[in-house]
Design a protein around this motif. Structure first.
Motif, PDB file in Angstrom:
ATOM      1  N   LEU A  11       3.376   4.394  11.708  1.00 19.90           N
ATOM      2  CA  LEU A  11       2.406   5.316  11.112  1.00 19.90           C
ATOM      3  C   LEU A  11       2.473   5.233   9.595  1.00 19.90           C
ATOM      4  O   LEU A  11       1.455   5.284   8.906  1.00 19.90           O
ATOM      5  CB  LEU A  11       2.704   6.747  11.581  1.00 19.90           C
ATOM      6  CG  LEU A  11       1.807   7.838  10.990  1.00 19.90           C
ATOM      7  CD1 LEU A  11       0.369   7.653  11.427  1.00 19.90           C
ATOM      8  CD2 LEU A  11       2.325   9.221  11.398  1.00 19.90           C
ATOM      9  N   SER A  12       3.688   5.061   9.060  1.00 18.21           N
ATOM     10  CA  SER A  12       3.870   4.966   7.611  1.00 18.21           C
ATOM     11  C   SER A  12       3.084   3.794   7.032  1.00 18.21           C
ATOM     12  O   SER A  12       2.350   3.930   6.048  1.00 18.21           O
ATOM     13  CB  SER A  12       5.361   4.825   7.282  1.00 18.21           C
ATOM     14  OG  SER A  12       5.562   4.654   5.897  1.00 18.21           O
ATOM     15  N   ARG A  13       3.220   2.615   7.662  1.00 17.52           N
ATOM     16  CA  ARG A  13       2.508   1.440   7.151  1.00 17.52           C
ATOM     17  C   ARG A  13       1.004   1.565   7.357  1.00 17.52           C
ATOM     18  O   ARG A  13       0.217   1.187   6.498  1.00 17.52           O
ATOM     19  CB  ARG A  13       3.038   0.175   7.828  1.00 17.52           C
ATOM     20  CG  ARG A  13       4.380  -0.287   7.275  1.00 17.52           C
ATOM     21  CD  ARG A  13       4.563  -1.791   7.496  1.00 17.52           C
ATOM     22  NE  ARG A  13       4.653  -2.114   8.914  1.00 17.52           N
ATOM     23  CZ  ARG A  13       5.795  -2.204   9.595  1.00 17.52           C
ATOM     24  NH1 ARG A  13       6.928  -1.961   8.983  1.00 17.52           N
ATOM     25  NH2 ARG A  13       5.797  -2.514  10.870  1.00 17.52           N
ATOM     26  N   ASP A  14       0.616   2.112   8.515  1.00 16.59           N
ATOM     27  CA  ASP A  14      -0.820   2.284   8.767  1.00 16.59           C
ATOM     28  C   ASP A  14      -1.458   3.198   7.735  1.00 16.59           C
ATOM     29  O   ASP A  14      -2.561   2.934   7.257  1.00 16.59           O
ATOM     30  CB  ASP A  14      -1.037   2.877  10.166  1.00 16.59           C
ATOM     31  CG  ASP A  14      -0.753   1.873  11.273  1.00 16.59           C
ATOM     32  OD1 ASP A  14      -0.642   0.676  10.959  1.00 16.59           O
ATOM     33  OD2 ASP A  14      -0.640   2.301  12.430  1.00 16.59           O
ATOM     34  N   PHE A  15      -0.744   4.240   7.423  1.00 18.00           N
ATOM     35  CA  PHE A  15      -1.282   5.215   6.475  1.00 18.00           C
ATOM     36  C   PHE A  15      -1.533   4.575   5.118  1.00 18.00           C
ATOM     37  O   PHE A  15      -2.567   4.785   4.485  1.00 18.00           O
ATOM     38  CB  PHE A  15      -0.305   6.387   6.334  1.00 18.00           C
ATOM     39  CG  PHE A  15      -0.891   7.565   5.622  1.00 18.00           C
ATOM     40  CD1 PHE A  15      -1.742   8.440   6.279  1.00 18.00           C
ATOM     41  CD2 PHE A  15      -0.593   7.810   4.291  1.00 18.00           C
ATOM     42  CE1 PHE A  15      -2.285   9.525   5.617  1.00 18.00           C
ATOM     43  CE2 PHE A  15      -1.137   8.890   3.625  1.00 18.00           C
ATOM     44  CZ  PHE A  15      -1.983   9.759   4.297  1.00 18.00           C
ATOM     45  N   ARG A  16      -0.605   3.761   4.654  1.00 11.65           N
ATOM     46  CA  ARG A  16      -0.758   3.117   3.354  1.00 11.65           C
ATOM     47  C   ARG A  16      -1.856   2.048   3.380  1.00 11.65           C
ATOM     48  O   ARG A  16      -2.574   1.876   2.399  1.00 11.65           O
ATOM     49  CB  ARG A  16       0.581   2.535   2.903  1.00 11.65           C
ATOM     50  CG  ARG A  16       1.585   3.616   2.573  1.00 11.65           C
ATOM     51  CD  ARG A  16       2.987   3.120   2.317  1.00 11.65           C
ATOM     52  NE  ARG A  16       3.888   4.259   2.190  1.00 11.65           N
ATOM     53  CZ  ARG A  16       4.076   4.948   1.081  1.00 11.65           C
ATOM     54  NH1 ARG A  16       3.447   4.585  -0.022  1.00 11.65           N
ATOM     55  NH2 ARG A  16       4.885   5.979   1.034  1.00 11.65           N
ATOM     56  N   ARG A  17      -1.951   1.338   4.498  1.00 13.49           N
ATOM     57  CA  ARG A  17      -3.012   0.326   4.585  1.00 13.49           C
ATOM     58  C   ARG A  17      -4.399   0.964   4.559  1.00 13.49           C
ATOM     59  O   ARG A  17      -5.325   0.435   3.947  1.00 13.49           O
ATOM     60  CB  ARG A  17      -2.847  -0.477   5.879  1.00 13.49           C
ATOM     61  CG  ARG A  17      -1.699  -1.485   5.821  1.00 13.49           C
ATOM     62  CD  ARG A  17      -1.445  -2.101   7.171  1.00 13.49           C
ATOM     63  NE  ARG A  17      -0.362  -3.074   7.117  1.00 13.49           N
ATOM     64  CZ  ARG A  17       0.231  -3.591   8.185  1.00 13.49           C
ATOM     65  NH1 ARG A  17      -0.181  -3.232   9.391  1.00 13.49           N
ATOM     66  NH2 ARG A  17       1.204  -4.462   8.057  1.00 13.49           N
ATOM     67  N   LEU A  18      -4.527   2.106   5.218  1.00 18.30           N
ATOM     68  CA  LEU A  18      -5.806   2.807   5.211  1.00 18.30           C
ATOM     69  C   LEU A  18      -6.225   3.209   3.804  1.00 18.30           C
ATOM     70  O   LEU A  18      -7.408   3.357   3.514  1.00 18.30           O
ATOM     71  CB  LEU A  18      -5.724   4.054   6.102  1.00 18.30           C
ATOM     72  CG  LEU A  18      -5.793   3.805   7.614  1.00 18.30           C
ATOM     73  CD1 LEU A  18      -5.471   5.077   8.372  1.00 18.30           C
ATOM     74  CD2 LEU A  18      -7.163   3.277   8.016  1.00 18.30           C
ATOM     75  N   HIS A  19      -5.235   3.387   2.926  1.00 19.24           N
ATOM     76  CA  HIS A  19      -5.522   3.780   1.546  1.00 19.24           C
ATOM     77  C   HIS A  19      -5.322   2.610   0.581  1.00 19.24           C
ATOM     78  O   HIS A  19      -5.132   2.810  -0.615  1.00 19.24           O
ATOM     79  CB  HIS A  19      -4.640   4.961   1.147  1.00 19.24           C
ATOM     80  CG  HIS A  19      -4.970   6.222   1.887  1.00 19.24           C
ATOM     81  ND1 HIS A  19      -4.439   6.523   3.118  1.00 19.24           N
ATOM     82  CD2 HIS A  19      -5.822   7.243   1.592  1.00 19.24           C
ATOM     83  CE1 HIS A  19      -4.922   7.679   3.537  1.00 19.24           C
ATOM     84  NE2 HIS A  19      -5.757   8.131   2.634  1.00 19.24           N
ATOM     85  N   PHE A  20      -5.317   1.405   1.134  1.00 13.48           N
ATOM     86  CA  PHE A  20      -5.269   0.174   0.341  1.00 13.48           C
ATOM     87  C   PHE A  20      -4.031   0.105  -0.561  1.00 13.48           C
ATOM     88  O   PHE A  20      -4.086  -0.369  -1.688  1.00 13.48           O
ATOM     89  CB  PHE A  20      -6.545   0.041  -0.511  1.00 13.48           C
ATOM     90  CG  PHE A  20      -7.801   0.124   0.291  1.00 13.48           C
ATOM     91  CD1 PHE A  20      -8.222  -0.952   1.066  1.00 13.48           C
ATOM     92  CD2 PHE A  20      -8.549   1.291   0.311  1.00 13.48           C
ATOM     93  CE1 PHE A  20      -9.383  -0.867   1.830  1.00 13.48           C
ATOM     94  CE2 PHE A  20      -9.715   1.381   1.063  1.00 13.48           C
ATOM     95  CZ  PHE A  20     -10.133   0.300   1.822  1.00 13.48           C
ATOM     96  N   SER A  21      -2.919   0.615  -0.050  1.00  8.82           N
ATOM     97  CA  SER A  21      -1.664   0.541  -0.795  1.00  8.82           C
ATOM     98  C   SER A  21      -0.856  -0.643  -0.290  1.00  8.82           C
ATOM     99  O   SER A  21      -0.664  -0.805   0.912  1.00  8.82           O
ATOM    100  CB  SER A  21      -0.862   1.827  -0.612  1.00  8.82           C
ATOM    101  OG  SER A  21       0.400   1.714  -1.235  1.00  8.82           O
ATOM    102  N   LYS A  22      -0.366  -1.454  -1.218  1.00  6.59           N
ATOM    103  CA  LYS A  22       0.381  -2.652  -0.838  1.00  6.59           C
ATOM    104  C   LYS A  22       1.876  -2.523  -1.118  1.00  6.59           C
ATOM    105  O   LYS A  22       2.613  -3.493  -1.041  1.00  6.59           O
ATOM    106  CB  LYS A  22      -0.178  -3.868  -1.573  1.00  6.59           C
ATOM    107  CG  LYS A  22      -0.180  -3.733  -3.100  1.00  6.59           C
ATOM    108  CD  LYS A  22      -0.880  -4.915  -3.740  1.00  6.59           C
ATOM    109  CE  LYS A  22      -0.926  -4.772  -5.281  1.00  6.59           C
ATOM    110  NZ  LYS A  22      -1.626  -5.884  -5.909  1.00  6.59           N
ATOM    111  N   PHE A  23       2.329  -1.288  -1.443  1.00  4.24           N
ATOM    112  CA  PHE A  23       3.723  -1.092  -1.805  1.00  4.24           C
ATOM    113  C   PHE A  23       4.489  -0.404  -0.686  1.00  4.24           C
ATOM    114  O   PHE A  23       4.043   0.601  -0.143  1.00  4.24           O
ATOM    115  CB  PHE A  23       3.842  -0.222  -3.060  1.00  4.24           C
ATOM    116  CG  PHE A  23       3.531  -0.942  -4.335  1.00  4.24           C
ATOM    117  CD1 PHE A  23       4.531  -1.538  -5.072  1.00  4.24           C
ATOM    118  CD2 PHE A  23       2.225  -1.024  -4.798  1.00  4.24           C
ATOM    119  CE1 PHE A  23       4.241  -2.206  -6.243  1.00  4.24           C
ATOM    120  CE2 PHE A  23       1.925  -1.685  -5.965  1.00  4.24           C
ATOM    121  CZ  PHE A  23       2.948  -2.289  -6.694  1.00  4.24           C
ATOM    122  N   THR A  24       5.657  -0.943  -0.363  1.00  2.42           N
ATOM    123  CA  THR A  24       6.593  -0.222   0.481  1.00  2.42           C
ATOM    124  C   THR A  24       7.386   0.721  -0.426  1.00  2.42           C
ATOM    125  O   THR A  24       7.404   0.557  -1.653  1.00  2.42           O
ATOM    126  CB  THR A  24       7.567  -1.180   1.179  1.00  2.42           C
ATOM    127  OG1 THR A  24       8.362  -1.847   0.177  1.00  2.42           O
ATOM    128  CG2 THR A  24       6.819  -2.211   2.005  1.00  2.42           C
TER     129      THR A  24
END
Length: 773
Positions: free
Chosen positions: A76-89
């Motif tokens: 869910l963490s990675r999905d959430f960032r991808r949905l907001h076009f974030s490329k940073f872990t």
């Protein structure tokens, strides 16, 4: 038949076209062919449309099956960032921030600029430097103006008169030192107190030790005359404003607050240390300026209590009860040594130690021929001050973290207070700007705020908090404060217990003095056992924690009072020279604190699930309530109603501390793991369920501290609205836990005790419901 034959044999006078070869017939024939063709095509499509649809559907299924078969498992963490076009872990975010500050350290440049000139509240030069630096980093800082009523020094003085003859007059300024250019400032700040009353008093004088209530009780019991005297009080133990308040309550005509080197611990001239600038001990000519407003009761503009002074025309009330009505001035150890020996062998002797030469710590009063003159002239008017607010918008709307540091100082210099905090704030901004350059966007909004007017009474922060109270309570997750950050080598952290865990985790990721093999957490544990202290008072977190219920933290490096150089608090010697020689020679502690602050903010911002722990909070409440419960039973042994209500609250607190908070934190820990757990695409329903649980948990964690905010506030200081945390009423600087109940017990007021038992019971019931639902 004959006629027909005849016509066929005669020649045609006008040749004519046959019907089939006319233009109209050609168009007609073409149209007919087109219609026929379309009909034929449609018939063909119609006959094969089912096969066509089957083929299209089969192709789509084949494509989706192929795609989904190779779709990676995600959290869910990675999905959430991808949905907001974030490329940073999160790990990458921490690494970039850390490396940007380890690679470069600009603290000295900032300190050099901040300490170059005098910068009282409202100063334009410090404001311009802060704004320009933030703009150079790519930010768009916003300036908010407020208009508090405060004082600017005109003149002040102390004179000793014997038999009507002037014996000594204080210069009210530090000695100029060749080794420290700051002490030669062309715009020196005279020694004065913020919010001190105007006056010119000549009277006998009496020594009142620290000015505590116990000191005054001691003097009264010894029959020492106090009325109409000038009270001489040493700094230390309690807030200076409360010293003047206590003196006024006991009949003082004026007050002198002096610095006794004994308060510096082992590093004194008496113990063989050389004084500044030749050594680490205090220079005897230093005057400790500071505010005497009663801001441990009511910080902020005393003419606009509870609301912001947003314009010069803001409606104002009398400042009565929020500041002294008698004049007060600060005094150096050097100059007070010319006065206090006249009290020797007069009155009673205090059983205390001190380092004033020639003084044996007798109370006096002085004889009728020996008098002091205290003179104080301040210009009171509405002044303009400026808060500088830089906002980094986050992905999640309605959730923010604030870092704040003030930039106003009592003197030219102010390297530690406030320069260290202001410089660290700019370094944090630089680290965050490096992330933004690489395309990072925080999960939660981050605000960097440079406060103005902190020294007089936390003016900038209090007016801001009162102005934006509703929005701050709705959106703010935490407030981190930077004030007088570097004055020694001992790391100390005061914080709301909800923040304890995240601060320790951030410290574990912070290299101490740039050493990758030794963390700040290890240093913290080795020095003080990793202890997190209760928040006190005297700086900008007060409006957030004590008034609005926003979890706050305040951290710094302090003197160890054994071999650390003495910090020259609020004197002209709090300079860049002192910082270079004795405070932080290579600015390593500054750098450590900038890294720690930024990592703490990123942990609060970048974790989908709020990183609060409720068990630490519940334990702190339980530990302190045990003390008040025992005190109640002792003070009211025969009051069954008080005993019953106290026992009810005790059981409820124990239930939360031993059970509810533990289970809630365990569930949050489990949920945090699930947020980062990878699932195949066909289990998206599980991610949706986790997201819903995540939202509920975040809302609960944000509400915890707000539930302790009351409408009524504490008795006689209603601005302090938090029922768990407030400055200790008698000392000011130290934090108190469950202050309303504690103060009612000390006052022996059964009605007030019962009211606070009911308030706390209702609040703890709400906390229990919040944690258990």
């Amino acid at each position: 038949m004959e006629a027909h034959a005849e016509s066929e044999s005669q020649p045609l006078l006008h040749p004519t076209r046959t019907r089939e070869n006319s233009v109209a017939s050609l168009f007609a024939r073409g149209r007919s062919n087109t219609i026929n063709g379309l009909k034929t095509g449609y018939d063909t499509v119609k006959r094969h449309r089912i096969q066509f649809l089957y083929f299209s559907f089969a192709s789509l299924v084949l494509y989706l099956t192929f795609t989904l078969a190779f779709l990676p498992r995600t959290s869910l963490s990675r999905d959430f960032r991808r949905l907001h076009f974030s490329k940073f872990t999160k790990a990458e975010t921490y690494r970039i921030y850390l490396e940007s500050l380890l690679r470069e350290n600009q603290i000295e440049r900032h300190l050099d600029a901040y300490t170059a000139e005098r910068h009282l509240a409202g100063d334009q030069n410090a404001l311009d430097y802060t704004v320009n630096e933030l703009k150079a980093l790519g930010f768009s800082p916003k300036i908010e103006k407020y208009y508090p009523w405060l004082n600017t020094p005109i003149d002040s003085g102390m004179s000793l008169w014997i038999n009507g003859t002037l014996e000594f007059k204080s210069g009210m300024a530090e000695d100029a030192l060749e080794e420290d250019s700051t002490s030669f400032s062309p715009f020196p700040t005279p020694a004065f107190h913020g919010y001190s009353a105007n006056g010119n008093v000549t009277a006998r004088f009496v020594y009142c030790n620290y000015g505590k209530n116990e000191d005054y009780e001691f003097l009264k019991n010894k029959g020492v005359h106090l009325e109409g005297m000038i009270h001489v009080i040493r700094y230390g133990v309690l807030f200076r404003g409360l010293k003047v308040k206590n003196a006024e309550k006991n009949g003082a005509a004026g007050v002198i607050l002096y610095t006794d080197p004994y308060e510096d611990g082992q590093v004194t001239e008496r113990n063989g240390f050389k004084s500044y600038p030749d050594g680490p001990a205090r220079h005897a000519s230093g005057f400790e300026r500071g505010s005497v407003q009663f801001f441990t009761d009511f910080p902020g503009d005393p003419t606009t209590p509870g609301y912001a002074s947003k314009s010069p025309e803001t409606k104002r009330v009398s400042p009565g009860g929020k500041m002294p009505t008698i004049p007060s001035i600060p005094m150096s150890a050097k100059d007070i040594s010319r006065i206090l020996p006249y009290l020797n062998s007069r009155g009673c002797q205090f059983d205390v130690e001190g380092n004033i030469k020639g003084f044996e710590y007798y109370s006096g009063p002085s004889d009728e021929h020996t008098k002091l003159q205290v003179f104080n002239e301040q210009d009171y008017k509405v002044e303009e001050i400026f808060d500088v607010i830089t906002e980094i918008p986050g992905i999640l709307k309605g959730s923010s973290i604030i870092i704040g540091s003030h930039r106003d100082s009592w003197t030219t210099g102010g390297a530690a207070d406030p320069g260290s905090g202001s410089s660290i704030l700019l370094e944090v901004a630089r680290g965050l700007s490096k992330l933004l350059e690489k395309g990072w966007k925080p999960l939660r909004t981050i605000k960097l705020i440079s406060w103005d007017g902190e020294e007089p009474a936390m003016l900038g922060s209090t007016e801001y908090g009162e102005n934006h109270a509703v929005k701050l309570q709705k959106q703010s997750l935490a407030y981190l404060n930077l004030d007088t950050v570097i004055t020694g080598c001992i790391f100390r952290c005061e914080a709301n217990p909800l923040l304890s865990e995240v601060l320790k985790e951030a410290a574990s990721l912070t290299p101490f003095h740039g050493n990758p093999d030794y963390s700040l957490l290890e240093e913290w544990k080795n020095r003080t056992g990793g202890k997190v202290d209760v928040l006190g008072a005297g700086t900008d977190f007060m409006v957030f924690q004590n008034h609005l219920g926003i979890p706050s933290a305040n951290f710094k490096f302090l003197s160890n009072e054994i071999n650390d150089p003495v910090y020259q608090h609020h004197t002209i010697y709090d300079s860049l020279t002192w910082m270079k020689r004795f405070g932080d020679r290579n600015y390593e502690s500054h750098n450590t604190m900038a890294i720690f602050t930024g990592i703490s903010v990123l942990m609060l911002s970048e974790n989908e699930l709020v990183t609060f722990k409720t068990h630490d909070y519940a334990q702190l409440i339980q530990e302190n309530f045990k003390k008040w419960h025992a005190l109640l039973n002792k003070a009211f042994p025969n009051d069954q109603y008080i005993a019953s209500e106290s026992l009810k609250l005790s059981s409820l607190i124990s239930l939360i501390a031993d059970n509810a908070s533990v289970k809630f934190d365990d569930n949050v820990t489990s949920l945090r793991k699930k947020v980062s757990q990878d699932f195949p695409w066909w289990k998206i329903y599980k991610k949706i369920a986790i997201f819903l649980r995540l939202s509920v948990a975040n809302n609960k964690l944000k509400k915890v501290d707000r539930l302790f905010v009351t409408d009524r506030g504490l008795k006689d200081r209603g601005w302090m609205r938090h029922s768990i945390f407030a400055p200790e009423k008698e000392s000011g600087y130290v934090g108190d836990v469950m202050p309303g109940l504690h103060e009612a017990i000390v006052a022996g007021d059964p009605q007030e005790i019962l009211e606070w038992l009911h308030i706390l019971t209702n609040q703890m019931s709400l906390i229990r419901e919040l944690l258990e639902v």
